[in-house]
Design a protein around this motif. Structure first.
Motif, mmCIF file in Angstrom:
data_model
loop_
_atom_site.group_PDB
_atom_site.id
_atom_site.type_symbol
_atom_site.label_atom_id
_atom_site.label_comp_id
_atom_site.label_asym_id
_atom_site.label_seq_id
_atom_site.Cartn_x
_atom_site.Cartn_y
_atom_site.Cartn_z
ATOM 1 N N THR A 35 40.679 -42.621 -2.729
ATOM 2 C CA THR A 35 40.823 -41.606 -1.688
ATOM 3 C C THR A 35 42.264 -41.614 -1.189
ATOM 4 O O THR A 35 42.791 -42.667 -0.815
ATOM 5 C CB THR A 35 39.876 -41.866 -0.502
ATOM 6 N N TYR A 67 42.412 -35.304 3.513
ATOM 7 C CA TYR A 67 41.885 -36.328 2.614
ATOM 8 C C TYR A 67 41.589 -35.709 1.245
ATOM 9 O O TYR A 67 41.084 -34.578 1.161
ATOM 10 C CB TYR A 67 40.587 -36.930 3.172
ATOM 11 N N GLN A 76 39.702 -37.075 -2.334
ATOM 12 C CA GLN A 76 39.047 -38.128 -3.101
ATOM 13 C C GLN A 76 39.043 -37.735 -4.578
ATOM 14 O O GLN A 76 38.614 -36.632 -4.929
ATOM 15 C CB GLN A 76 37.616 -38.338 -2.605
#
Length: 267
Positions: free
Chosen positions: A162, A234, A236
């Motif tokens: 991540t 973010y 991932q």
């Protein structure tokens, strides 16, 4: 009898000596010269990089293109280090009047991406190929075609991490860089999943399957671009390897290696 043998022997030497220059020329004409050696100060462009091509063979001329096309003797003649300002693909080929021209060698330059504040790993690289640590995929340095280069992280199953940005930012796409070297049991990714989020809890999923290879090829640097096109904080990323080495390969049935270098968030 001895005289006849001596005459035949002398005739053999005479004809072989007479044909030797032409024979050597034909052999020489079929010998291929090696590729130029390329060195770049940086492959992720934020201002300027310099690209140098060299080949230690007298009489050789090196030609190159900047538009991704194959170089020929009508292309740009390399004479001094090239100043690189914009991303792109530079291809080179060497020519010599007495030898067969070299194969093409290339160097790809990328736009430097958005700085990544931290990387949280959910899978571990092999102890044999652990790069320069956890930030190997975001240190703005590309690996070479040598899998022993310390800029590679090697996995035998999944590369999963991540990425967190310092602030919410617009990300156009993510570029995943990898090595393809099936002769060394290193295969391209089979499947990539990208999940994006603003708060780190609710993720939007994107995924792609990559085309498999069906034979041995020379080691090469590859990348895949996955569009994002939104404000995020973010990302991932999960990169899956082939389940096992295919039947056409000498290592069939065994685990294949997955080698990653830079993951670049483009703006």
């Amino acid at each position: 009898m001895k005289l006849k043998v001596m005459i035949c022997f002398l005739a053999f030497i005479f004809f072989n000596c007479k044909l030797k220059p032409d024979s050597l020329f034909l052999q020489q004409d079929q010998i291929q010269i090696t590729q130029p050696r390329l060195e770049a100060t940086n492959q992720l462009i934020d201002s300027i990089a310099y690209l140098t091509a060299s080949l230690k063979l007298e009489g050789t001329k090196i030609y190159y293109t900047t538009n991704g096309e194959s170089p020929s003797e009508n292309s740009n003649l390399y004479t001094s280090p090239i100043k690189v300002i914009n991303p792109g693909t530079y291809k080179f080929k060497a020519y010599h009047p007495d030898w067969k021209e070299s194969d093409i060698v290339e160097k790809v330059f990328y736009k430097k991406g958005i700085p990544i504040d931290s990387i949280i790993w959910h899978s571990n690289a092999s102890d044999r190929y652990k790069g320069v640590g956890s930030l190997t995929l975001n240190n703005n340095k590309k690996g070479t075609v040598d899998f022993k280069d310390t800029q590679w992280l090697g996995f035998d199953t999944i590369a999963h991490a991540t990425l967190q940005l310092k602030i919410e930012s617009f990300v156009k796409s993510i570029t995943i860089g990898y090595l393809s070297d099936p002769g060394s049991w290193i295969f391209p990714p089979a499947h990539i999943t990208v999940k994006t989020s603003v708060d780190g809890n609710n993720f939007k999923k994107l995924s792609i399957n990559l085309q498999s290879i069906d034979g041995i090829s020379a080691p090469s640097l590859k990348h895949v671009d996955i569009p994002i096109g939104e404000d995020i904080k973010y990302v991932q990323v999960e990169v899956k390897n082939v389940s096992s080495i295919p039947d056409w390969h000498e290592g069939k049935g065994n685990k294949a290696w997955l080698f990653m270098d830079e993951w670049v968030l483009n703006y």
